[in-house]
Design an enzyme around this catalytic site. Structure first.
Site, PDB file in Angstrom:
ATOM      1  N   GLN A 100      43.927  45.907  -6.706  1.00 25.09           N
ATOM      2  CA  GLN A 100      43.166  44.732  -6.552  1.00 25.09           C
ATOM      3  C   GLN A 100      44.199  43.624  -6.110  1.00 25.09           C
ATOM      4  O   GLN A 100      45.227  43.152  -7.078  1.00 25.09           O
ATOM      5  CB  GLN A 100      42.237  44.322  -7.671  1.00 25.09           C
ATOM      6  CG  GLN A 100      41.363  43.101  -7.573  1.00 25.09           C
ATOM      7  CD  GLN A 100      40.586  42.553  -8.437  1.00 25.09           C
ATOM      8  OE1 GLN A 100      41.231  41.989  -9.543  1.00 25.09           O
ATOM      9  NE2 GLN A 100      39.402  43.035  -8.741  1.00 25.09           N
ATOM     10  N   TYR A 170      37.506  32.786  -7.896  1.00 27.61           N
ATOM     11  CA  TYR A 170      38.676  32.788  -7.523  1.00 27.61           C
ATOM     12  C   TYR A 170      38.624  32.182  -5.855  1.00 27.61           C
ATOM     13  O   TYR A 170      37.417  32.044  -5.294  1.00 27.61           O
ATOM     14  CB  TYR A 170      39.433  34.251  -7.320  1.00 27.61           C
ATOM     15  CG  TYR A 170      39.412  34.634  -8.775  1.00 27.61           C
ATOM     16  CD1 TYR A 170      39.890  33.767  -9.681  1.00 27.61           C
ATOM     17  CD2 TYR A 170      39.518  35.990  -9.027  1.00 27.61           C
ATOM     18  CE1 TYR A 170      40.218  33.997 -11.035  1.00 27.61           C
ATOM     19  CE2 TYR A 170      39.831  36.525 -10.272  1.00 27.61           C
ATOM     20  CZ  TYR A 170      39.954  35.516 -11.531  1.00 27.61           C
ATOM     21  OH  TYR A 170      40.345  35.971 -12.718  1.00 27.61           O
ATOM     22  N   ARG A 321      35.556  47.286 -20.412  1.00 29.69           N
ATOM     23  CA  ARG A 321      35.727  47.283 -21.919  1.00 29.69           C
ATOM     24  C   ARG A 321      35.535  48.787 -22.516  1.00 29.69           C
ATOM     25  O   ARG A 321      36.194  48.978 -23.571  1.00 29.69           O
ATOM     26  CB  ARG A 321      34.634  46.320 -22.261  1.00 29.69           C
ATOM     27  CG  ARG A 321      35.312  44.867 -22.316  1.00 29.69           C
ATOM     28  CD  ARG A 321      34.037  43.753 -22.854  1.00 29.69           C
ATOM     29  NE  ARG A 321      33.023  43.978 -22.184  1.00 29.69           N
ATOM     30  CZ  ARG A 321      32.153  43.335 -22.722  1.00 29.69           C
ATOM     31  NH1 ARG A 321      32.112  42.456 -23.601  1.00 29.69           N
ATOM     32  NH2 ARG A 321      30.835  43.385 -21.949  1.00 29.69           N
ATOM     33  N   CYS A 346      32.510  42.990 -28.090  1.00 32.41           N
ATOM     34  CA  CYS A 346      32.927  42.019 -28.787  1.00 32.41           C
ATOM     35  C   CYS A 346      33.641  40.982 -28.272  1.00 32.41           C
ATOM     36  O   CYS A 346      34.152  40.024 -28.256  1.00 32.41           O
ATOM     37  CB  CYS A 346      33.611  42.318 -30.314  1.00 32.41           C
ATOM     38  SG  CYS A 346      35.214  43.137 -29.898  1.00 32.41           S
ATOM     39  N   CYS A 349      39.201  41.861 -26.663  1.00 34.57           N
ATOM     40  CA  CYS A 349      40.079  42.748 -26.311  1.00 34.57           C
ATOM     41  C   CYS A 349      41.556  41.888 -25.538  1.00 34.57           C
ATOM     42  O   CYS A 349      42.448  42.553 -25.196  1.00 34.57           O
ATOM     43  CB  CYS A 349      39.674  43.552 -25.431  1.00 34.57           C
ATOM     44  SG  CYS A 349      38.149  43.549 -24.708  1.00 34.57           S
TER      45      CYS A 349
END
Length: 372
Positions: A100, A170, A321, A346, A349
């Site tokens: 990416q 972005y 995730r 949650c 991370c």
């Protein structure tokens, strides 16, 4: 066996299943964006875990623009050799890997004030409140060329394709957005003009990498606020990208960290879902275009993914995730082990020591050092 594990094609790239590790900023590269042993380990474990297509964390295309710490780089030829090691590593497990590429722009609070940050217009990013410099034509040309050169380096490094990050506020997304793009030249105003920057980037990349190298584009379905990019506009962008020859389209959102709280709410006539936040938008686009559509966001249940595959034209399903918690999740699903995923959503991370699941999956202890 589920059709999710059947081979398929994105352009000239053959994938062994329909599962994608969506682009995930790992925060594990060196200060100047080079690979580390911990990063190699992350990608090897994903490949061992039967992920069909791995998309790297976003890589910066010019040295002076770095929206986050610890992100990968692709701004000069010094990266090619170490990325050849990475792609060889992934390929030995019959997985594919795409890099990416992004210009972050004002969606950042990292080292603001120490560098020039480009933007289509002098409009602060709504979340960060960071203000950028409105780009001149020469600066636009510079970034277009940088995307193309970075893509050629990715091809030379053995990557199976590139993903243009045109979502999540972005720089490219801001050019597409009527809220952020207030220009009165050929890059502003009409949707055709606001698309011009993205189109020029795609065409410049294609000219360097040839027709057989897959180019994917990640888009925001809608900006979820009044005056922003609408889903109707995104549908038109997708149709134009298909006409130009893009190999796949990823439909995402623009609500990092807030998607779960917005489940059940309706935007532009479609509702955010708990399993696949943006699935309704992806399903519509998958009817509009013939190129593969990838949905990303909030996917963690194999049954729900199978239902999506059976009832829509969406062909690929991207997770982030859940794969931080269980890097070998896809292998487990392939083996018909369907117990709930070890991910509590949650969003803890992101840590200063790297981005990893703090509940179920601890980082390994290898030194975070540059590798040749």
């Amino acid at each position: 066996m589920s059709t999710l594990f059947s081979p398929s094609q994105i352009g000239q790239m053959t994938l062994k299943n329909r599962f994608v590790r969506s682009a995930t900023w790992e925060n594990l590269a060196t200060e100047d964006g080079h690979m580390t042993e911990r990063l190699y380990d992350v990608y090897e474990e994903l490949a061992q875990g039967e992920v069909g297509l791995i998309v790297t964390g976003y890589a910066n295309i010019v040295e002076e623009e770095k929206p986050n710490a610890g992100m990968m780089g692709m701004y000069n030829d010094s990266f090619i050799e170490e990325y050849q090691r990475l792609t060889d590593l992934v390929h030995q497990y019959d997985s594919k890997i795409v890099m990416q590429l992004a210009y972050g722009g004002t969606k950042t609070t990292y080292n603001v004030g120490e560098r020039i940050i480009f933007a289509p217009s002098e409009v602060a990013e709504r979340g960060t409140q960071t203000l950028g410099k409105a780009m001149t034509k020469e600066e636009i040309d510079y970034i277009v060329e940088a995307f193309a050169l970075a893509s050629k380096r990715a091809q030379d490094s053995g990557f199976d394709g590139v993903e243009i990050h045109a979502a999540h506020t972005y720089l490219i997304n801001q050019f597409l957005s009527p809220y952020y793009n207030r220009r009165d030249d050929q890059y502003g105003g009409s949707l055709e003009n606001r698309m011009r920057f993205l189109v020029e980037i795609y065409q410049a990349i294609r000219a360097l990498v040839g027709n057989d190298f897959p180019i994917l584009v990640k888009l925001t379905a809608t900006e979820f606020f009044e005056g922003g990019l609408t889903f109707d506009e995104t549908r038109k962008i997708c149709k134009e990208l298909e006409r130009l020859g893009v190999d796949a389209i990823i439909i995402s959102g623009n609500i990092h960290g807030n998607a779960a709280s917005l489940v059940g709410e309706q935007f532009d006539g479609h509702t955010l879902q708990s399993e696949g936040y943006f699935r309704e938008y992806g399903a519509v686009v998958s009817q509009d275009v013939k190129v593969p559509v990838i949905t990303v966001g909030g996917l963690s249940d194999i049954g729900a993914i199978e239902e999506l595959a059976a009832t829509t034209n969406i062909q690929y399903f991207a997770l982030s995730r859940p794969l931080l918690a269980e890097p070998k999740l896809i292998k487990r699903w392939k083996e018909e082990q369907r117990n709930p995923v070890d991910c509590e959503r949650c969003s803890k991370c992101r840590t200063k020591r790297g981005n990893f699941c703090v509940v179920y999956n601890k980082p390994n202890s290898r030194a975070n050092k540059k590798v040749a």
